[in-house]
Design an enzyme around this catalytic site. Structure first.
Site, PDB file in Angstrom:
ATOM      1  N   LYS A 191       0.854  -1.192   0.000  1.00 23.42           N
ATOM      2  CA  LYS A 191       0.000   0.000   0.000  1.00 23.42           C
ATOM      3  C   LYS A 191       0.884   1.232   0.000  1.00 23.42           C
ATOM      4  O   LYS A 191       1.176   1.832   1.037  1.00 23.42           O
ATOM      5  CB  LYS A 191      -0.939   0.004   1.205  1.00 23.42           C
ATOM      6  CG  LYS A 191      -2.113   0.968   1.044  1.00 23.42           C
ATOM      7  CD  LYS A 191      -3.013   0.560  -0.101  1.00 23.42           C
ATOM      8  CE  LYS A 191      -4.185   1.504  -0.299  1.00 23.42           C
ATOM      9  NZ  LYS A 191      -5.012   1.157  -1.447  1.00 23.42           N
ATOM     10  N   SER A 390      -8.456  -0.208  -5.163  1.00 22.43           N
ATOM     11  CA  SER A 390      -8.692   0.161  -3.775  1.00 22.43           C
ATOM     12  C   SER A 390     -10.197   0.370  -3.549  1.00 22.43           C
ATOM     13  O   SER A 390     -10.970  -0.552  -3.725  1.00 22.43           O
ATOM     14  CB  SER A 390      -7.871   1.404  -3.421  1.00 22.43           C
ATOM     15  OG  SER A 390      -7.629   1.444  -2.028  1.00 22.43           O
TER      16      SER A 390
END
Length: 591
Positions: A191, A390
């Site tokens: 991430k 996402s």
């Protein structure tokens, strides 16, 4: 006294006239600009396509887009929906003899380009010609143009063919100079949306994933050109890797183009193809004009009286709370649209068109809930555009089926939060100090004037951990996988559509038309109309709302030019510091 009243009356009348006449003028301009009258296409015409404008999911409802009137956003923009509909109509239009792809700069993602490219391939099945010409071939435009029957370049032109690259702007050095610390709380090894604020270069994990997905996209890019031009993929890779293509002559030598010609020679060629005498002008119609008579049609034109509907819900842009607009996803607007369609008995199936890097985790969850509820009532199929990552993947994962393009960017299953610590900026740089009282230990949690305490960081980390657990659980339930498996392919890692298919994040590769057909098939309907949601606001409704914002945005764009995207990135930092985020690491730009 009479003179005073005369003066007042004259002033009032003057103000009324000064106010009314511009409004009448504006109304006249709007009426003229928004005319949907179908253009008359002459026999033996050429459809002229030139992509020198941003390509959005839907054509904006802005009749003054081409005029730049009163400071409004004057950028021309066409939607992918109208572009595809126009090419499809031209395929069977007896007056259209072929397509001329004129010099373009593809201001679109790879998946959008792919959809247009496939539409051109389908157009060629009509045996009509496609000719491409440019003075400058970017890699994006060449990928599109490579399907043409003939590809020409200006003898003195520029041909770019050197491979893909991905660059990230790191802001940590600037933040250090300003005395600002980005306090990061995240879940996900990959991430990397937070990396620009805490690092000065890519982490090893991020470099690994970028190499992986960029390599996948490049492989697909070379495969497409290889099929169109009849050149082996290995040869194409070698041409780019060794810098073999330096001049237009090189592109001709290695058969990437069919000839070196000036514009006048191209026009003569088009005249010959359409049977027009050299002394006459080519009969051509611009895509923007032609699309007015080529609105997206029902799948079955003979059944236009059908009460069945397949609805397309366009979810494009970053995800946040509120209403949103054509370029952003507002959880209120999208969830309301899906809820309305779920209750509409005429709507038999829904296609959720997702083109989003993500955004607010809370707003994403609001939309996810509506998708999950709808799935229990009627088919809902997701069509992924350039990016559905996402939060963009979160709102898609509950659907019956997910369809992506091979070069769609997706995944990035992870969550993070960023809080600024501006103590050094305030104290050391500006000489500002703060003091106060509070009724509870955590009453000022997140105060930017001081760093987080270990206890506060633990609270926030627990919140982010819970968000990631919810995310992976939702994906696992939606995809029929174990949460442990989703965690193994999650961790914020980004995948292409091709890679996502192999690991089970999507069900098949295809375009938006495939998704429409899939929704209809699952709903058991053969005749249906296509309807689009959310309903676009009329231009007059948007006029007052967005005038000042558009003037500001246009001014900043004019000042920054290509660097405008960096301004947007910096501006986005403030938004990310409000709530936990499900957001893709960065924007993928391939020229």
């Amino acid at each position: 006294m009479k003179q005073f009243f005369k003066f007042v009356l004259a002033t009032v009348v003057g103000i009324i006239i000064a106010s009314v006449i511009p409004l009448i003028f504006i109304a006249f301009i709007i009426a003229a600009a928004s005319s949907d009258k179908a253009v008359d296409v002459s026999p033996n015409s050429v459809l002229h396509i030139k992509f020198d404008y941003p390509i959005t999911e839907r054509t904006p409802n802005n009749p003054l887009a081409n005029l730049g009137f009163l400071g409004l956003d004057g950028e021309k923009s066409l939607g992918l929906n109208d572009i595809l509909a126009s090419i499809k109509k031209a395929k069977t239009d007896g007056n259209i003899k072929g397509i001329f792809l004129d010099e373009s700069y593809m201001m679109s993602g790879q998946a959008t380009t792919e959809e247009i490219r496939n539409a051109l391939i389908d157009f060629k099945r009509s045996k009509k010609f496609v000719v491409a010409y440019s003075e400058i071939y970017t890699q994006g435009f060449y990928y599109l143009a490579s399907v043409a029957d003939k590809v020409y370049i200006n003898p003195k032109g520029i041909f770019e063919f050197r491979g893909f690259s991905s660059n990230i702007t790191f802001l940590k050095g600037a933040l250090d100079k300003l005395g600002i610390e980005a306090q990061v709380i995240k879940v996900g090894t990959y991430k990397s949306a937070v990396e620009p604020y805490i690092l000065t270069k890519m982490s090893d994990a991020n470099r690994l994933q970028v190499n992986s997905y960029l390599g996948s996209m490049y492989d697909y890019f070379l495969t497409g050109i290889s099929k169109s031009r009849g050149i082996s993929k290995d040869s194409l890779f070698n041409y780019a890797n060794t810098g073999r293509i330096q001049q237009p002559e090189d592109a001709l030598k290695y058969k990437l183009v069919d000839g070196l010609k000036y514009k006048d020679e191209i026009l003569s060629d088009l005249k010959q193809r359409t049977g027009i005498a050299d002394s006459k002008d080519i009969a051509s119609v611009d895509l923007d004009e032609y699309r007015k008579s080529a609105a997206p049609a029902p799948s079955n034109p003979d059944e236009v009286t059908s009460n069945n509907r397949i609805a397309i819900v366009y979810a494009s842009g970053e995800i946040s709370g509120g209403e949103g607009d054509d370029n952003s996803i507002g959880s209120e607007n999208i969830s309301k649209a899906i809820r309305k369609l779920r209750l509409d008995t005429k709507v038999k199936g829904i296609v959720l068109r997702v083109n989003s890097p993500g955004g607010s985790s809370l707003a994403s969850d609001v939309i996810w809930r509506e998708v999950m509820l709808t799935k229990k009532v009627k088919p809902i199929i997701v069509s992924m555009g350039d990016v559905a990552a996402s939060g963009g993947y979160y709102i898609a994962c509950a659907a019956d089926s997910i369809i992506a393009e091979p070069n769609t960017i997706t995944g990035s299953i992870g969550i993070f939060a960023i809080l600024p610590n501006m103590q050094k900026l305030f104290n050391d740089k500006l000489g500002i100090t703060f003091d106060g009282v509070k009724t509870g230990k955590y009453a000022d949690l997140g105060d930017a004037s001081r760093p987080l305490s270990p206890e506060e960081r633990a609270i926030l980390q627990n919140s982010v951990n819970r968000g990631y657990d919810d995310f992976t659980k939702a994906v696992a339930n939606g995809r029929g996988k174990t949460q442990q498996y989703i965690n193994s392919i999650g961790q914020g890692r980004v995948w292409t559509g091709t890679q996502a298919l192999k690991i089970g994040l999507v069900d098949r590769l295809g375009n938006i038309n495939d998704a429409i057909q899939s929704a209809a098939k699952k709903a058991g309907v053969k005749d249906y109309k296509i309807v689009a949601y959310p309903e676009q606001k009329s231009f007059l409704n948007k006029f007052g709302e967005g005038l000042s914002a558009q003037i500001k945005a246009r001014f900043v764009k004019a000042e920054l030019g290509e660097n405008y995207r960096y301004y947007q990135q910096i501006k986005g930092v403030t938004q990310m510091m409000r709530t936990p985020q499900m957001r893709m690491p960065y924007e993928v730009v391939i020229k």
